[in-house]
Design an enzyme around this catalytic site. Structure first.
Site, PDB file in Angstrom:
ATOM      1  N   GLN A  66       2.040   3.351  -6.038  1.00 58.32           N
ATOM      2  CA  GLN A  66       1.269   2.222  -6.558  1.00 58.32           C
ATOM      3  C   GLN A  66       0.046   2.737  -7.309  1.00 58.32           C
ATOM      4  OE1 GLN A  66      -0.107  -0.549  -7.882  1.00 58.32           O
ATOM      5  NE2 GLN A  66       0.624  -1.817  -6.198  1.00 58.32           N
ATOM      6  N   GLY A  91       4.473  -6.101  -6.659  1.00 63.82           N
ATOM      7  CA  GLY A  91       4.186  -7.312  -5.883  1.00 63.82           C
ATOM      8  C   GLY A  91       3.352  -7.047  -4.645  1.00 63.82           C
ATOM      9  N   GLU A  92       2.521  -5.980  -4.684  1.00 65.97           N
ATOM     10  CA  GLU A  92       1.765  -5.646  -3.479  1.00 65.97           C
ATOM     11  C   GLU A  92       0.754  -6.716  -3.098  1.00 65.97           C
ATOM     12  OE1 GLU A  92      -0.758  -1.969  -1.453  1.00 65.97           O
ATOM     13  OE2 GLU A  92       0.578  -1.618  -3.159  1.00 65.97           O
ATOM     14  N   ARG A  93       0.170  -7.427  -4.071  1.00 63.24           N
ATOM     15  CA  ARG A  93      -0.775  -8.500  -3.730  1.00 63.24           C
ATOM     16  C   ARG A  93      -0.059  -9.614  -2.972  1.00 63.24           C
ATOM     17  NH1 ARG A  93      -2.785 -11.535  -7.176  1.00 63.24           N
ATOM     18  NH2 ARG A  93      -4.801 -11.973  -6.234  1.00 63.24           N
ATOM     19  N   ARG A  94       1.137  -9.990  -3.453  1.00 59.55           N
ATOM     20  CA  ARG A  94       1.920 -11.021  -2.749  1.00 59.55           C
ATOM     21  C   ARG A  94       2.311 -10.540  -1.354  1.00 59.55           C
ATOM     22  NH1 ARG A  94       6.090 -11.043  -7.196  1.00 59.55           N
ATOM     23  NH2 ARG A  94       4.594  -9.667  -8.190  1.00 59.55           N
ATOM     24  N   GLY A 128       4.384 -21.441  -0.808  1.00 66.79           N
ATOM     25  CA  GLY A 128       5.384 -20.402  -0.628  1.00 66.79           C
ATOM     26  C   GLY A 128       5.227 -19.314  -1.676  1.00 66.79           C
TER      27      GLY A 128
END
Length: 302
Positions: free
Chosen positions: A54, A95-98, A75
């Protein structure tokens, strides 16, 4: 809400398939791979590890909490992307924030796209996909470009094709890495813009770079003023802060009116007045929604 729930529900059948040891998919040639690869699958958060490739290192806590609140209400609208490491074991590609926000509110599963990739492919996917994000700072982007050069052996021309940026744009980001580390940190923390950095990089001596950096901060120099300071140094070898023109004091009637304007539009209004009494009112906006809100205010006043 129904749309997000439906997406996750569709993935549950595929999730069951992945939990069957006899169907452990390791490559795109394996049985049932076509049912999983490229489809949205509901994965357990506990089975996903953070991607060591990342490129992004700073995650704003307040922004994460806001995203977590949105996910709790609506969701996970956009699935994350993972690569399969082994049986019921996955690694984040993007998608690490999600992913982090979902863990914050205690979710057990998250919708995900599964990809089969080796380490080099995973690194390239993570770097290219993250470079496209709007919330990376200039140094994070520059470091991502540099990693693509060092670890994937991409040329600037190849990177231009992969990320959809001009070669000159990529080169400008990479040049920022020649700045003193303290200045790079200042850019990452938002004290300097990329424009400031591009001006300073025209000075090779990092001790002089730091001297200029300190003067930018102390005197709140704009990009244009910084460019003038750098140009003057290159011509005279002296770091002299250009004298600012004295700001003209606003008339009393404008000072009184600014507060009313600001309260009405919900933003800080900027007013500039020339010596002949003519002036300009600027109304800032922070997003498309904010612009439309101001537009409605103007329309309602007609």
């Amino acid at each position: 809400m129904a749309k997000a729930t439906k997406k996750q529900a569709l993935g549950r059948g595929l999730s069951a398939l992945l939990k069957d040891p006899s169907n452990d998919i390791q490559s795109v040639q394996d049985k049932n791979a076509d049912k999983v690869i490229g489809n949205i699958v509901d994965l357990e958060l506990a089975s996903i590890e953070v991607n060591p490739f990342q490129p992004r290192t700073n995650f704003n806590e307040e922004s994460l909490r806001e995203l977590a609140s949105s996910i709790k209400e609506l969701g996970v609208i956009q699935p994350i992307t993972v690569r399969k490491l082994g049986f019921e074991k996955y690694q984040l590609v993007s998608g690490e924030r999600r992913f982090r926000a979902s863990k914050l509110i205690g979710l057990e599963t998250i919708p995900a796209y599964i990809r089969i990739a080796n380490d080099q492919e995973s690194l390239e996917m993570a770097l290219v996909e993250n470079i496209q994000r709007q919330d990376l700072d200039p140094i994070e982007i520059a470091l991502s470009y540099q990693r693509l050069i060092d670890e994937i052996q991409l040329t600037q021309e190849q990177m231009s094709d992969r990320v959809g940026k001009k070669r000159s744009t990529i080169a400008n980001y990479l040049r920022l890495l020649k700045l003193d580390p303290i200045i790079q940190t200042g850019m990452r923390d938002g004290f300097l813009s990329m424009g400031h950095g591009r001006a300073i990089i025209n000075i090779e001596d990092q001790s002089i770079q730091l001297d200029i950096y300190e003067k930018i901060i102390a005197n709140k120099l704009s990009v244009r003023e910084t460019e003038a300071l750098v140009k003057n140094y290159n011509e005279t070898s002296q770091v002299v802060v250009p004298k600012k023109k004295p700001t003209q004091e606003l008339p009393v009637y404008i000072k009184k009116g600014i507060k009313d304007f600001s309260e009405y539009f919900g933003n800080k209004i900027d007013v500039k007045v020339s010596s002949n009494g003519k002036g300009k009112i600027s109304i800032p906006f922070h997003s498309e929604e904010d612009f439309n809100r101001i537009k409605k205010l103007v329309e309602s006043a007609k």
